[in-house]
Scaffold this active site. Structure first.
Site, PDB file in Angstrom:
ATOM      1  N   SER A  56       0.837  -1.196   0.000  1.00  0.00           N
ATOM      2  CA  SER A  56       0.000   0.000   0.000  1.00  0.00           C
ATOM      3  C   SER A  56       0.873   1.246   0.000  1.00  0.00           C
ATOM      4  CB  SER A  56      -0.891   0.019   1.240  1.00  0.00           C
ATOM      5  OG  SER A  56      -1.456   1.304   1.387  1.00  0.00           O
TER       6      SER A  56
ATOM      7  N   HIS B 179      -1.324  -1.256  -4.164  1.00  0.00           N
ATOM      8  CA  HIS B 179      -2.608  -0.922  -3.528  1.00  0.00           C
ATOM      9  C   HIS B 179      -2.665   0.590  -3.330  1.00  0.00           C
ATOM     10  CE1 HIS B 179      -6.086  -1.843  -0.916  1.00  0.00           C
ATOM     11  NE2 HIS B 179      -5.632  -0.900  -0.111  1.00  0.00           N
TER      12      HIS B 179
ATOM     13  N   ASP C  84      -4.702   3.685  -2.006  1.00  0.00           N
ATOM     14  CA  ASP C  84      -5.754   4.073  -1.059  1.00  0.00           C
ATOM     15  C   ASP C  84      -6.250   5.487  -1.347  1.00  0.00           C
ATOM     16  OD1 ASP C  84      -6.068   1.838   0.816  1.00  0.00           O
ATOM     17  OD2 ASP C  84      -3.970   2.227   1.320  1.00  0.00           O
TER      18      ASP C  84
ATOM     19  N   MET D 245      -8.777   8.297  -0.245  1.00  0.00           N
ATOM     20  CA  MET D 245      -9.575   8.682   0.933  1.00  0.00           C
ATOM     21  C   MET D 245     -10.060  10.110   0.771  1.00  0.00           C
ATOM     22  SD  MET D 245      -7.279   7.231   4.037  1.00  0.00           S
ATOM     23  CE  MET D 245      -6.489   5.623   4.002  1.00  0.00           C
TER      24      MET D 245
ATOM     25  N   HIS E 191      -8.278   1.094  -3.929  1.00  0.00           N
ATOM     26  CA  HIS E 191      -9.179   0.913  -2.778  1.00  0.00           C
ATOM     27  C   HIS E 191      -9.816   2.260  -2.473  1.00  0.00           C
ATOM     28  CE1 HIS E 191      -9.484  -0.031   1.839  1.00  0.00           C
ATOM     29  NE2 HIS E 191     -10.667   0.049   1.272  1.00  0.00           N
TER      30      HIS E 191
ATOM     31  N   MET F 294     -11.923   4.609  -0.459  1.00  0.00           N
ATOM     32  CA  MET F 294     -12.568   4.882   0.838  1.00  0.00           C
ATOM     33  C   MET F 294     -13.221   6.247   0.717  1.00  0.00           C
ATOM     34  SD  MET F 294      -9.542   3.317   3.155  1.00  0.00           S
ATOM     35  CE  MET F 294      -8.461   3.385   1.729  1.00  0.00           C
TER      36      MET F 294
ATOM     37  N   MET G  53     -11.702  -5.868   5.594  1.00  0.00           N
ATOM     38  CA  MET G  53     -10.795  -4.959   6.305  1.00  0.00           C
ATOM     39  C   MET G  53     -10.432  -5.563   7.661  1.00  0.00           C
ATOM     40  SD  MET G  53     -10.111  -2.370   4.374  1.00  0.00           S
ATOM     41  CE  MET G  53      -9.172  -1.455   5.612  1.00  0.00           C
TER      42      MET G  53
ATOM     43  N   ASP H 252      -6.668  -6.338   4.351  1.00  0.00           N
ATOM     44  CA  ASP H 252      -5.989  -5.042   4.363  1.00  0.00           C
ATOM     45  C   ASP H 252      -6.030  -4.484   5.775  1.00  0.00           C
ATOM     46  OD1 ASP H 252      -5.030  -2.503   3.843  1.00  0.00           O
ATOM     47  OD2 ASP H 252      -6.752  -1.860   2.640  1.00  0.00           O
TER      48      ASP H 252
ATOM     49  N   SER I  22       2.856  -0.542   5.981  1.00  0.00           N
ATOM     50  CA  SER I  22       4.053  -0.294   6.776  1.00  0.00           C
ATOM     51  C   SER I  22       5.017  -1.475   6.750  1.00  0.00           C
ATOM     52  CB  SER I  22       3.665   0.074   8.209  1.00  0.00           C
ATOM     53  OG  SER I  22       2.569  -0.672   8.661  1.00  0.00           O
TER      54      SER I  22
HETATM   55  C1  DX5 Z   1      -6.098   1.643   5.729  1.00  0.00           C
HETATM   56  C2  DX5 Z   1      -5.684   1.339   4.311  1.00  0.00           C
HETATM   57  C3  DX5 Z   1      -4.607   0.350   4.217  1.00  0.00           C
HETATM   58  C4  DX5 Z   1      -3.305   0.769   4.858  1.00  0.00           C
HETATM   59  C5  DX5 Z   1      -2.714  -0.473   5.455  1.00  0.00           C
HETATM   60  O1  DX5 Z   1      -7.311   2.289   5.717  1.00  0.00           O
HETATM   61  O2  DX5 Z   1      -6.796   0.834   3.586  1.00  0.00           O
HETATM   62  O3  DX5 Z   1      -4.388  -0.038   2.859  1.00  0.00           O
HETATM   63  O4  DX5 Z   1      -2.370   1.320   3.986  1.00  0.00           O
HETATM   64  O5  DX5 Z   1      -1.568  -0.122   6.163  1.00  0.00           O
HETATM   65  P1  DX5 Z   1      -0.839  -1.156   7.122  1.00  0.00           P
HETATM   66  O6  DX5 Z   1      -0.425  -2.312   6.286  1.00  0.00           O
HETATM   67  O7  DX5 Z   1       0.290  -0.363   7.663  1.00  0.00           O
HETATM   68  O8  DX5 Z   1      -1.853  -1.556   8.169  1.00  0.00           O
HETATM   69 ZN    ZN Z   2      -6.425  -0.072   1.644  1.00  0.00          ZN
END
Ligand code: DX5
Ligand code: ZN
Length: 224
Positions: free
Chosen positions: A12, A35, A37, A39, A68, A70, A139, A177, A200
């Site tokens: 991600s 991936h 994200d 948001m 993804h 959100m 999730m 995820d 991470s």
């Molecule tokens: C959180 C995101 C994830 C995030 C995961 O809302 O959808 O994709 O980047 O990060 P880690 O792997 O650090 O939990």
């Molecule tokens: Zn995600």
């Protein structure tokens, strides 16, 4: 295009350096997808980026985009991401008024269609919709931020989805995820996940390619 086989690792970029995105994408070129994200500071409290950034990522990424979303009002905004050429577009069940119609639209445009469930959303109502989707995202953290702890109590949802997909003979990818790292990926794989997002755990590692390889090997031990 041949599809990557399981277990699939998708780092991600939420944990990447946004100002050096192209170099950050090169670091994960050995992964099965990136991936992405999105948001909107509304569906989730955090804010990342929108279609213009995703368009540039699509243009320079060496690997396919797993978007993804959100964001609220997915019915309105998700098709635009498919039109950018994303390999896969996942929207949240909680943010879509007509998930089946939206999934059909995404597939028609040419993306794989994914549906995501927040930790508080039950999986049962969605099991009968699985034929309409290419991917189900369970999730394992509350969406919004990287670096949170893996919620092992989501594993019954994964098991239910794996059982339903297998019983129906569906090749729907089961993605997890949130909090995926070397000490948790096996738990999710054992419960039936085949596609793993890791933020991470990959970008926080000194050698991202080594981290990807280690995660893949750890998931393979428990693969179904
Ligand atoms: C959180 C995101 C994830 C995030 C995961 O809302 O959808 O994709 O980047 O990060 P880690 O792997 O650090 O939990
Ligand atoms: Zn995600």
């Amino acid at each position: 295009m041949s599809l990557p086989s399981a277990p699939r690792i998708q780092p991600s970029i939420l944990s990447a350096d946004f100002v050096n995105m192209q170099a950050e994408l090169e670091r994960i070129a050995s992964a099965d997808g990136v991936h992405v994200d999105v948001m909107d500071n509304h569906f989730v409290p955090n804010l990342t980026f929108g279609p213009r950034m995703v368009e540039r990522i699509q243009a320079v990424s060496p690997i396919p985009l797993d978007v993804h979303l959100m964001i609220a009002d997915a019915d309105r905004w998700a098709p635009g991401y498919a039109e950018l050429g994303a390999f896969s577009v996942t929207f949240h069940a909680e943010a879509a008024a007509e998930p089946v119609a939206l999934a059909r639209r995404l597939r028609e445009i040419g993306s794989r269609a994914g549906i995501a469930l927040k930790p508080g959303t039950a999986v049962e109502p969605y099991l009968e919709l699985l034929p309409e989707f290419d991917q189900l995202l369970i999730m394992t953290v509350e969406p919004g931020f990287g670096g949170q702890s893996f919620m092992a109590d989501m594993m019954p949802k994964l098991r239910a989805a794996r059982a339903a997909a297998d019983a129906a003979g569906l090749d729907v990818w089961l993605q997890v995820d949130g909090g995926i790292a070397l000490d948790t990926i096996g738990i999710a794989a054992e419960a039936g996940a085949d596609t793993f997002v890791a933020g991470s755990a990959v970008y926080g590692a000194p050698d991202a390619e080594a981290a990807i390889a280690e995660l893949r090997a750890a998931a393979a031990v428990h693969a179904h």
